[in-house]
Design a protein around this motif. Structure first.
Motif, PDB file in Angstrom:
ATOM      1  N   UNK A   1       0.863  -1.174   0.000  1.00  0.00           N
ATOM      2  CA  UNK A   1       0.000   0.000   0.000  1.00  0.00           C
ATOM      3  C   UNK A   1       0.901   1.224   0.000  1.00  0.00           C
ATOM      4  N   UNK A   2       0.667   2.145  -0.929  1.00  0.00           N
ATOM      5  CA  UNK A   2       1.512   3.339  -1.018  1.00  0.00           C
ATOM      6  C   UNK A   2       0.853   4.503  -0.298  1.00  0.00           C
ATOM      7  N   UNK A   3       1.609   5.081   0.617  1.00  0.00           N
ATOM      8  CA  UNK A   3       1.121   6.187   1.428  1.00  0.00           C
ATOM      9  C   UNK A   3       1.817   7.466   0.972  1.00  0.00           C
ATOM     10  N   UNK A   4       1.062   8.496   0.629  1.00  0.00           N
ATOM     11  CA  UNK A   4       1.684   9.730   0.143  1.00  0.00           C
ATOM     12  C   UNK A   4       2.470  10.428   1.243  1.00  0.00           C
ATOM     13  N   UNK A   5       3.660  10.919   0.900  1.00  0.00           N
ATOM     14  CA  UNK A   5       4.473  11.701   1.821  1.00  0.00           C
ATOM     15  C   UNK A   5       4.973  12.936   1.101  1.00  0.00           C
ATOM     16  N   UNK A   6       5.183  14.003   1.841  1.00  0.00           N
ATOM     17  CA  UNK A   6       5.715  15.237   1.267  1.00  0.00           C
ATOM     18  C   UNK A   6       7.227  15.309   1.376  1.00  0.00           C
ATOM     19  N   UNK A   7       7.773  14.626   2.379  1.00  0.00           N
ATOM     20  CA  UNK A   7       9.202  14.680   2.651  1.00  0.00           C
ATOM     21  C   UNK A   7       9.604  13.359   3.293  1.00  0.00           C
ATOM     22  N   UNK A   8      10.870  12.971   3.154  1.00  0.00           N
ATOM     23  CA  UNK A   8      11.295  11.690   3.716  1.00  0.00           C
ATOM     24  C   UNK A   8      11.116  11.658   5.229  1.00  0.00           C
ATOM     25  N   UNK A   9      11.137  12.818   5.882  1.00  0.00           N
ATOM     26  CA  UNK A   9      10.920  12.850   7.325  1.00  0.00           C
ATOM     27  C   UNK A   9       9.530  12.346   7.705  1.00  0.00           C
ATOM     28  N   UNK A  10       8.584  12.400   6.739  1.00  0.00           N
ATOM     29  CA  UNK A  10       7.227  11.913   7.007  1.00  0.00           C
ATOM     30  C   UNK A  10       7.195  10.405   7.240  1.00  0.00           C
ATOM     31  N   UNK A  11       8.278   9.707   6.881  1.00  0.00           N
ATOM     32  CA  UNK A  11       8.331   8.256   7.111  1.00  0.00           C
ATOM     33  C   UNK A  11       8.153   7.947   8.593  1.00  0.00           C
ATOM     34  N   UNK A  12       8.617   8.837   9.462  1.00  0.00           N
ATOM     35  CA  UNK A  12       8.496   8.608  10.901  1.00  0.00           C
ATOM     36  C   UNK A  12       7.037   8.453  11.330  1.00  0.00           C
ATOM     37  N   UNK A  13       6.104   9.044  10.578  1.00  0.00           N
ATOM     38  CA  UNK A  13       4.688   8.937  10.943  1.00  0.00           C
ATOM     39  C   UNK A  13       4.197   7.498  10.867  1.00  0.00           C
ATOM     40  N   UNK A  14       4.871   6.670  10.090  1.00  0.00           N
ATOM     41  CA  UNK A  14       4.435   5.292   9.877  1.00  0.00           C
ATOM     42  C   UNK A  14       5.386   4.303  10.543  1.00  0.00           C
ATOM     43  N   UNK A  15       6.042   4.773  11.612  1.00  0.00           N
ATOM     44  CA  UNK A  15       7.024   3.936  12.296  1.00  0.00           C
ATOM     45  C   UNK A  15       6.403   2.642  12.806  1.00  0.00           C
ATOM     46  N   UNK A  16       5.211   2.718  13.383  1.00  0.00           N
ATOM     47  CA  UNK A  16       4.577   1.513  13.934  1.00  0.00           C
ATOM     48  C   UNK A  16       4.322   0.471  12.845  1.00  0.00           C
ATOM     49  N   UNK A  17       3.909   0.912  11.666  1.00  0.00           N
ATOM     50  CA  UNK A  17       3.648  -0.027  10.572  1.00  0.00           C
ATOM     51  C   UNK A  17       4.927  -0.734  10.151  1.00  0.00           C
ATOM     52  N   UNK A  18       6.027   0.003  10.088  1.00  0.00           N
ATOM     53  CA  UNK A  18       7.298  -0.594   9.673  1.00  0.00           C
ATOM     54  C   UNK A  18       7.790  -1.591  10.724  1.00  0.00           C
ATOM     55  N   UNK A  19       7.649  -1.232  12.000  1.00  0.00           N
ATOM     56  CA  UNK A  19       8.069  -2.158  13.052  1.00  0.00           C
ATOM     57  C   UNK A  19       7.209  -3.418  13.037  1.00  0.00           C
ATOM     58  N   UNK A  20       5.909  -3.247  12.806  1.00  0.00           N
ATOM     59  CA  UNK A  20       5.013  -4.407  12.752  1.00  0.00           C
ATOM     60  C   UNK A  20       5.404  -5.345  11.619  1.00  0.00           C
ATOM     61  N   UNK A  21       5.809  -4.787  10.486  1.00  0.00           N
ATOM     62  CA  UNK A  21       6.213  -5.612   9.348  1.00  0.00           C
ATOM     63  C   UNK A  21       7.416  -6.463   9.699  1.00  0.00           C
ATOM     64  N   UNK A  22       8.430  -5.853  10.292  1.00  0.00           N
ATOM     65  CA  UNK A  22       9.627  -6.600  10.677  1.00  0.00           C
ATOM     66  C   UNK A  22       9.284  -7.639  11.747  1.00  0.00           C
ATOM     67  N   UNK A  23       8.497  -7.246  12.714  1.00  0.00           N
ATOM     68  CA  UNK A  23       8.109  -8.187  13.778  1.00  0.00           C
ATOM     69  C   UNK A  23       7.381  -9.393  13.190  1.00  0.00           C
ATOM     70  N   UNK A  24       6.554  -9.155  12.187  1.00  0.00           N
ATOM     71  CA  UNK A  24       5.802 -10.244  11.557  1.00  0.00           C
ATOM     72  C   UNK A  24       6.761 -11.224  10.873  1.00  0.00           C
ATOM     73  N   UNK A  25       7.773 -10.709  10.191  1.00  0.00           N
ATOM     74  CA  UNK A  25       8.738 -11.598   9.555  1.00  0.00           C
ATOM     75  C   UNK A  25       9.477 -12.432  10.599  1.00  0.00           C
ATOM     76  N   UNK A  26       9.817 -11.824  11.720  1.00  0.00           N
ATOM     77  CA  UNK A  26      10.582 -12.521  12.741  1.00  0.00           C
ATOM     78  C   UNK A  26       9.756 -13.615  13.414  1.00  0.00           C
ATOM     79  N   UNK A  27       8.473 -13.336  13.646  1.00  0.00           N
ATOM     80  CA  UNK A  27       7.630 -14.302  14.367  1.00  0.00           C
ATOM     81  C   UNK A  27       7.053 -15.375  13.468  1.00  0.00           C
ATOM     82  N   UNK A  28       6.847 -15.044  12.183  1.00  0.00           N
ATOM     83  CA  UNK A  28       6.221 -16.000  11.261  1.00  0.00           C
ATOM     84  C   UNK A  28       7.234 -16.778  10.440  1.00  0.00           C
ATOM     85  N   UNK A  29       8.472 -16.372  10.483  1.00  0.00           N
ATOM     86  CA  UNK A  29       9.493 -17.073   9.710  1.00  0.00           C
ATOM     87  C   UNK A  29       9.285 -16.971   8.224  1.00  0.00           C
ATOM     88  N   UNK A  30       8.789 -15.825   7.756  1.00  0.00           N
ATOM     89  CA  UNK A  30       8.486 -15.660   6.327  1.00  0.00           C
ATOM     90  C   UNK A  30       9.779 -15.535   5.535  1.00  0.00           C
TER      91      UNK A  30
END
Length: 381
Positions: free
Chosen positions: A336-365
């Motif tokens: 899913x692509x989320x519009x951002x105005x500046x690369x600093x806006x990536x911080x707004x989606x920090x929880x989503x990025x952490x959840x993605x990594x956590x999912x890989x670690x727990x599911x062994x994908x």
């Protein structure tokens, strides 16, 4: 965040978690309260703004409760009745809304299962809730044309008169769109006959009907795609534009600009992409060592992977264009692509990025590791 971004963030949350929601109470906590607070902007912990289990005695019925009442300007403005996610919404579910609508100042009633929100008012008879909604907001397939009307119900932009004045048109346009959508997916006999007799000169027999049903479906789909592409090409400035549709939210984009290349013809990662990569790495370092977070550039986007494995995408940085996006991934690795105005806006989606990594670690994908390109960009810390 603008309302479009807030709704997209909630849509992503619903898509990720609705399979694990099994009760009405869980639906309220996981989806409806975030809708009231994040999307509409009301403080769910302030009883002057949001009243859970709202009671207003109606005739002989005493102590009946409605799930939420939302107040603005000191008056009850919105009534919300909640059903369990994945349960279909039926007008029979709205009996309490009907009763409360007549005895409060509220002009807007909402019936929801946390994913689909049906908005009602009193167009047909004063102080009596209509049997059909004037607006249906489905977070599984967001219609962004409805968001300006939704914005008029937010705390910061509340404009009830404008919503009511537009409700009649919205009601019938919404119903017509749903009828058309149904006809495109599974056309009824009258619709097939109407179109077939415009192009076929023989008798409309059963055999002809069976022949033309799949043709009508195919023609409708192609027509819609062509119309969308033509509109987007005009909006984006010419015939060299294209539409990129991910498994998540459709996004219209211009053809990417030429990427800088080195002497060997390999893509060079730009400073902006390096900064974006470092931000992603800094965010997910709480989940994994930074050495496991790798950048891999392509001709159209800059990818950030876990363990240099293209089956473990953490994010995609779509920065080489006038409109920038951060690509995030759900449990099926759909983007899913989320519009951002500046690369600093990536911080707004920090929880989503952490959840993605956590999912890989727990599911062994992703057991298969795909080698990186021969030439890697050099990233100085």
């Amino acid at each position: 965040m603008e309302i479009a971004e807030r709704t997209q963030a909630l849509a992503l949350k619903i898509r990720k978690h609705k399979a694990g929601i099994e009760t009405e109470e869980a639906t309220k906590n996981a989806f409806v309260m975030p809708f009231i607070s994040t999307v509409l902007g009301y403080d769910v912990f302030n009883p002057a703004e949001v009243i859970p289990e709202f009671t207003a005695d109606v005739g002989t019925k005493k102590g009946e409760k409605i799930d939420y009442a939302v107040s603005h300007g000191g008056q009850i403005q919105l009534l919300i009745e909640v059903k369990k996610v994945n349960d279909p919404l039926r007008i029979e579910h709205a009996s309490q809304l009907f009763r409360y609508f007549a005895v409060t100042n509220a002009r807007i009633a909402i019936l929801t299962n946390g994913e689909v929100y049906q908005f009602y008012t009193d167009l047909d008879a004063p102080n009596r809730m209509d049997a059909k909604p004037f607006l249906v907001l489905d977070f599984a397939a967001l219609d962004e044309t409805l968001l300006p009307e939704l914005a008029k119900l937010t705390r910061e932009s509340f404009d009830l008169d404008s919503v009511i004045s537009a409700a009649g048109e919205l009601k019938y346009i919404g119903q017509l769109k749903r009828v058309l959508a149904a006809q495109f997916k599974q056309p009824e006999g009258d619709w097939v006959r109407f179109l077939t007799t415009r192009v076929y000169e023989g008798s409309f027999t059963q055999r002809v009907r069976e022949q033309f049903v799949p043709l009508v479906v195919k023609a409708a789909g192609q027509f819609l795609n062509e119309q969308v592409n033509d509109r987007l090409k005009n909006a984006l400035g010419g015939p060299d534009s294209y539409v990129s549709v991910s498994s998540g939210t459709p996004v219209a984009e211009p053809v990417p600009e030429e990427r800088p290349v080195d002497a060997n013809g390999d893509v060079v990662t730009t400073e902006e992409e390096i900064e974006g990569y470092r931000i992603v790495r800094a965010i997910v370092c709480s989940e994994v060592p930074v050495s496991r977070v790798v950048v891999r550039d392509t001709k159209t986007y800059c990818g950030v992977l876990l363990d240099d494995n293209n089956r473990k995408p953490i994010a995609r940085l779509w920065l080489n264009r006038s409109r920038k996006y951060l690509g995030v991934f759900d449990e099926t690795r759909s983007e899913t692509r989320l519009p951002i105005d500046d690369v600093q806006d990536i911080y707004r989606y920090a929880d989503l990025l952490r959840q993605t990594v956590h999912r890989y670690l727990t599911n062994g994908i992703g057991a298969e590791v795909v080698p990186a390109p021969a030439v890697e960009p050099v990233l100085a810390d």
